[in-house]
Design a protein around this motif. Structure first.
Motif, short mmCIF file in Angstrom:
data_model
loop_
_atom_site.label_atom_id
_atom_site.label_comp_id
_atom_site.label_asym_id
_atom_site.label_seq_id
_atom_site.Cartn_x
_atom_site.Cartn_y
_atom_site.Cartn_z
N GLU A 1 -11.14 2.86 -0.64
CA GLU A 1 -11.59 1.91 0.10
C GLU A 1 -13.03 1.81 -0.45
O GLU A 1 -13.83 2.58 -1.18
CB GLU A 1 -11.78 2.11 1.73
N GLN B 1 -7.26 5.76 3.13
CA GLN B 1 -6.93 5.68 4.33
C GLN B 1 -5.46 6.00 4.37
O GLN B 1 -5.03 6.09 3.24
CB GLN B 1 -7.15 4.48 5.09
N PRO C 1 -2.31 4.94 -1.12
CA PRO C 1 -3.59 4.52 -0.53
C PRO C 1 -4.52 4.06 -1.75
O PRO C 1 -4.56 4.78 -2.46
CB PRO C 1 -3.98 5.78 0.09
N MET C 2 -5.35 3.06 -1.33
CA MET C 2 -6.30 2.48 -2.07
C MET C 2 -7.61 3.33 -1.70
O MET C 2 -7.59 3.47 -0.69
CB MET C 2 -6.38 1.04 -2.01
N GLU D 1 0.80 -1.24 0.06
CA GLU D 1 -0.10 -0.22 -0.18
C GLU D 1 0.92 1.22 -0.04
O GLU D 1 0.52 2.26 -0.64
CB GLU D 1 -1.13 -0.09 1.21
CA LIG Z 1 -6.07 1.95 1.70
#
Ligand SMILES: [Ca+2]
Ligand SMILES: [Ca+2]
Lengths: 122, 122
Positions: B116, B122, B113-114, B108
């Motif tokens: 969500e 996040q 950050p992915m 990550e």
């Molecule tokens: Ca994330």
């Protein structure tokens, strides 16, 4: 008894320090530090995601889009830096998959073997 | 440097010996060792899977099916053994989710950050 979260942090550290992660990070940086390579790879990823979403939503993929994707894939395969990154990503994805299998073994034993995506039980 | 697979086996062992897994296993056996409870829970699971599949395939869920599911859910909630199992399963699912987040943190950090499922980063 070892706390699961403590051991999970050990595993994170081991993965972060592994040769495979180091190689992935190096290839990733190599691709992204070269603007031309970065752009080519970004385009390829975008078109991949786009085609996957269309397929999932049952939308039609035009012959032009398929042709564009094939052309980009050919370019990407000829690019040594990107090829190296894609191989490193595939390897990492395999490792993460293996780790998940190991960790969830107690659950698999409890609930019985799951039917795998290929339809075989293990 | 610690081999990732060795540490993954340590994590498997820690999870298997954890209080949470032991409690899950105990509840699971308790439900399955009582034929009546086992049947009720089996029926509830079947109808859950069935309704989920229908929703995924865009098939219509009849009012009768909804009523049957609600009746079964009420029965299941009143059954202490099953309620205990469902709580233990939810807890285990949360732990596995946490472990996955910890382990994939290096990835990550690399990829950023992915987004969500709830749409937040996040
Ligand atoms: Ca994330
Ligand atoms: Ca399996």
């Amino acid at each position: 008894m070892a706390n699961v979260y403590d051991v999970a942090y050990d595993l994170e550290k081991a993965l972060r320090n592994s040769e495979d992660f180091t190689a992935l990070k190096q290839s990733y940086d190599e691709v992204n530090n070269n603007p031309e390579t970065k752009e080519l790879f970004g385009k390829f990823r975008d078109i991949q995601v786009n085609l996957q979403q269309k397929q999932m939503n049952g939308q039609e993929v035009t012959p032009e889009e398929i042709e564009e994707a094939q052309k980009l894939f050919a370019d990407v395969q000829q690019n040594e830096t990107i090829s190296k990154l894609m191989a490193a990503e595939q390897r990492m994805s395999m490792i993460i998959n293996d780790l998940n299998k190991v960790i969830t073994k107690p659950l698999e034993e409890l609930y019985g073997p799951m039917v795998e995506e290929d339809g075989q039980q293990q």
